[in-house]
Design an enzyme around this catalytic site. Structure first.
Site, mmCIF file in Angstrom:
data_model
loop_
_atom_site.group_PDB
_atom_site.id
_atom_site.type_symbol
_atom_site.label_atom_id
_atom_site.label_comp_id
_atom_site.label_asym_id
_atom_site.label_seq_id
_atom_site.Cartn_x
_atom_site.Cartn_y
_atom_site.Cartn_z
ATOM 1 N N HIS A 414 6.422 -11.153 -7.752
ATOM 2 C CA HIS A 414 5.088 -11.556 -7.315
ATOM 3 C C HIS A 414 4.812 -12.999 -7.713
ATOM 4 O O HIS A 414 4.978 -13.361 -8.882
ATOM 5 C CB HIS A 414 4.013 -10.645 -7.928
ATOM 6 N N GLU A 509 -6.947 -3.308 -0.266
ATOM 7 C CA GLU A 509 -7.589 -3.746 -1.517
ATOM 8 C C GLU A 509 -9.116 -3.664 -1.420
ATOM 9 O O GLU A 509 -9.784 -3.353 -2.399
ATOM 10 C CB GLU A 509 -7.125 -5.147 -1.913
HETATM 11 C C1 NOJ Z 1 -4.926 -10.738 -3.344
HETATM 12 C C2 NOJ Z 1 -3.835 -9.918 -2.750
HETATM 13 O O1 NOJ Z 1 -4.149 -9.500 -1.459
HETATM 14 C C3 NOJ Z 1 -3.585 -8.750 -3.675
HETATM 15 O O2 NOJ Z 1 -2.648 -7.864 -3.103
HETATM 16 C C4 NOJ Z 1 -3.104 -9.289 -4.991
HETATM 17 O O3 NOJ Z 1 -2.920 -8.221 -5.883
HETATM 18 C C5 NOJ Z 1 -4.128 -10.247 -5.586
HETATM 19 N N1 NOJ Z 1 -4.491 -11.237 -4.651
HETATM 20 C C6 NOJ Z 1 -3.598 -10.942 -6.818
HETATM 21 O O4 NOJ Z 1 -2.567 -11.816 -6.468
HETATM 22 CA CA CA Z 2 -5.880 -10.446 -0.037
#
Ligand code: NOJ
Ligand code: CA
Length: 704
Positions: A414, A509
């Site tokens: 990541h 999310e």
């Molecule tokens: C936004 C992303 O869409 C999400 O998947 C991620 O966990 C967070 N940013 C942190 O990078």
């Molecule tokens: Ca996002």
């Protein structure tokens, strides 16, 4: 003399007007007309089954300052038509073969007096039109700055649109469904729901834009092959129902810097009287260049779980500490740092996820919050928040690599860049090499926050070039990319199939940040997915987020059956099972579908579709004879009748149906589902009722 020039140019105009050009699509259903207005302005008009899709619309580009614009005063100096027909094989996809069949019209225009040459290339497919501007190498046009692209899309009426507000920085919106004439009055409501500051007009919307006319014509506007150019928005003249292109500016307001020879991205218009054809369209991919990566053996579809949802819901933290000043990027004395006790990316916890992935047959585990910088995330919008190579002290990179390898599980890296594109570029080689050294073949990158350098935007030419740079460099390292908050995809995954995912829309999310509209997933296939696969991160089974984090009252607006269906309806070669292992353990029978569903397909059948209401798709696994069906349903309970006539006539199958329970509802009864099994063949049909915000998923496994 002046008089003579006037007479000559008038004569040129008159001959130009008579030089209208047209082509038809290979099946004859579409026709495209090109002509010049009397002042030499280029125009096009598109019809489908003899009715206008786009009325006569202007084409052109406005240049900055002293440069004479490329808007009018043109004459046609050459035209050429041709036909192209090929079948190509994507590295991964909804189908194992894609037909690319079109008739092409190439119009060469020369501008009076300036003698500049612009070529407009039209490709007319059986599912719609693509066209772009090309600027050949020439004496009188080398470097030029765009003030605006002036491409118009004149609609025939006040269509229903599925839209999100125009915005230079984010697409993470719920859709508004309204008449075009209502966009202006609904704009503020649609816009202020989010934090971004870059709406440019009260009638500005983003692509891919889906519309439906009163006569039942489905129209989709988007772009293909967005390379070295700013992302296009659409600004509606809502008196005349004419969309005008509106490019994302750079930090100083300029919309693009071009150097001939070059070309713009393709502008695409997909249309049909059957909504399923919009989903089946391959125009976006076909207008991109063939694959530029020679050896693609390292590019593999991925089904993964991750140390992620627990942070998104606020149950755990990305950061190791809450004490910001104690961390000195790459030079921290951890004896002096106080851990916050909720850091999820720690070695024993990650190992549990690896065990879970191995036990249930997932390919990979994503871990976020593994590296220094999260304690200061957003802190003053600093350029140097992350270096992408320094783990927190409780995350043992080598140990995790060894452990994952022993279990046959891949790790997904990541990189949250925090929008600091230059910082990321500076560290990119080291970051990618670090991945290779530690066994990572895929990275989820992210661009949360304002773009740094300051003043630039997520969708400007400069930033578009950054995403492309990251993608091409990743290909050199044999790394696959899943970029979040990057520009919306435009089919570039055909050319660079290591782009296995993008977010670029409101994903799961937001189910933890207040929820998504329950019919969101019936719109996304018609909008965001037109450009390429989305890392939607489905598979949530625990809908009350308070059961994970008592301080978070968000509710996941979906039923469990709806969440299963997403693995089929939201096509992606990268699919996450996003919920926590303990939530899957409570519903192992439903989890079985996620375990079985493939992420790569040989055939796809679009069984039912209506944007905002429902989508039903059947897909055949690329590596077996098994089929999988998904249905997502919108705001009205609905019974869906499907025929399984796509099954092989010679074969028998066992269908396992994961349907909504009788009283299921996305809000009040979201965990109610029923699993049944039956033997089926190509003569079978099924009648299934989907709840509001519900759906169904079916695995159809060959009986051997
Ligand atoms: C936004 C992303 O869409 C999400 O998947 C991620 O966990 C967070 N940013 C942190 O990078
Ligand atoms: Ca996002």
């Amino acid at each position: 003399m002046k008089k003579l020039i006037l007479i000559i140019s008038m004569w040129l105009c008159i001959t130009s007007v008579t030089q209208a050009q047209s082509i038809s699509s290979p099946n004859g259903e579409f026709s495209l007309n090109f002509s010049l207005l009397s002042d030499g302005t280029p125009t096009y008009q598109l019809s489908y089954k003899k009715q206008d899709v786009v009325k006569q619309s202007k084409l052109g580009l406005e240049l900055k300052n002293d440069q004479q614009s490329l808007l009018d005063n043109f004459k046609i100096t050459k035209t050429a038509t041709s036909t192209f027909n090929e079948t190509w094989k994507p590295v991964w996809g909804e189908t194992s073969e894609i037909k690319n069949h079109y008739n092409e019209l190439e119009v060469t225009l020369t501008q009076n007096l300036s003698n500049r040459i612009v070529v407009i290339r039209f490709r007319l497919f059986n599912d719609g039109l693509g066209f772009r501007y090309e600027f050949p190498k020439q004496k009188n046009l080398t470097y030029f700055t765009l003030k605006e692209e002036r491409t118009e899309f004149a609609m025939t009426g006040d269509h229903t649109a599925f839209w999100i507000p125009g915005d230079y920085d984010t697409q993470e919106y719920d859709y508004t469904t309204s008449k075009l004439s209502e966009i202006r009055s609904l704009f503020d409501k649609a816009y202020t729901a989010n934090t971004s500051q870059t709406a440019f007009s009260k009638t500005g919307v983003q692509t891919s834009l889906m519309m439906k006319s009163d006569k039942g014509l489905y129209i989709n506007l988007h772009e293909a092959a967005l390379i070295n150019y700013a992302c296009m928005h659409l600004n509606l003249d809502d008196k005349n129902m004419v969309f005008q292109s509106w490019l994302t500016p750079g930090a100083n307001g300029d919309k693009g810097y071009l150097q001939a020879p070059c070309n713009t991205p393709w502008r695409t218009i997909i249309a049909s009287d059957d909504a399923r054809d919009i989903l089946a369209s391959n125009i976006t991919l076909n207008l991109n260049e063939p694959c530029k990566i020679e050896d693609t053996s390292w590019i593999k579809p991925v089904k993964y779980i991750g140390v992620w949802w627990e942070m998104i819901t606020g149950k755990s933290s990305w950061s190791y500490t809450n004490d910001v000043p104690s961390v000195q990027l790459g030079k921290t004395d951890y004896s002096k740092v106080k851990p916050n006790g909720t850091h999820a990316a720690n070695t024993p916890h990650v190992k549990k996820y690896i065990d879970y992935a191995a036990k249930h047959g997932f390919d990979a585990v994503l871990v976020e919050g593994w590296n220094e910088g999260w304690e200061d995330w957003f802190g003053n919008s600093k350029d140097y928040v992350f270096d992408f190579v320094t783990p927190y002290p409780d995350f043992d990179v080598q140990e995790i690599h060894k452990y994952a390898k022993s279990k046959g599980v891949e790790m997904i890296m990541h990189h949250e860049t925090s929008g600091s594109t230059r910082n990321y570029e500076r560290h990119m080689d080291k970051a990618y090499q670090f991945m290779k050294d530690n066994g990572y073949n895929a990275v989820k990158s992210g661009y949360v926050g304002n773009i740094l350098p300051r003043g630039d935007y997520h969708y400007s030419q400069w930033t578009v070039n950054h995403y492309q740079y990251a993608l091409e460099k990743a290909a050199d390292y044999k790394i696959m990319i899943n970029a979040h908050e990057a520009v919306r995809p435009t089919g570039i995954c055909r050319t660079y199939p290591n782009l296995i995912g993008n977010e670029s829309a409101r994903g799961t999310e937001y189910q933890s940040f207040g929820g998504n509209n329950a019919n969101h997933v019936t719109i996304l296939p018609f909008t965001r997915l037109i450009g390429g696969p989305m890392d939607y991160t489905p598979g949530i089974f625990e809908m009350n987020i308070a059961n994970l984090n008592p301080n978070n009252n968000s509710h996941v607006n979906a039923t469990i059956a709806n969440q299963l269906a997403l693995y089929v309806t939201m096509y992606s070669p990268l699919q996450m099972a996003a919920d926590l292992p303990e939530n899957y353990d409570r519903f192992l029978d439903a989890f079985q579908f996620i375990k079985e569903v493939p992420v790569d397909w040989s055939t796809s059948k679009y069984l039912e579709a209506e944007p905002g209401s429902y989508v039903t798709i059947a897909r055949k696994d690329k590596n077996s004879n098994n089929w999988f069906v998904g249905n997502v349903n919108g705001m009205e309970k609905r019974t869906s009748k499907i025929k399984l006539d796509f099954l092989d006539k010679e074969k028998k199958y066992i269908a396992t149906i994961y349907a909504d329970g009788k009283d299921a509802h996305y809000n009040t009864n979201s965990q109610s589902y029923k699993i049944t099994q039956k033997t089926v063949n190509y003569k079978s049909s099924l009648k299934l009722t989907s709840a509001v915000g519900g759906g169904y998923a079916i695995s159809i496994i060959e009986k051997k």
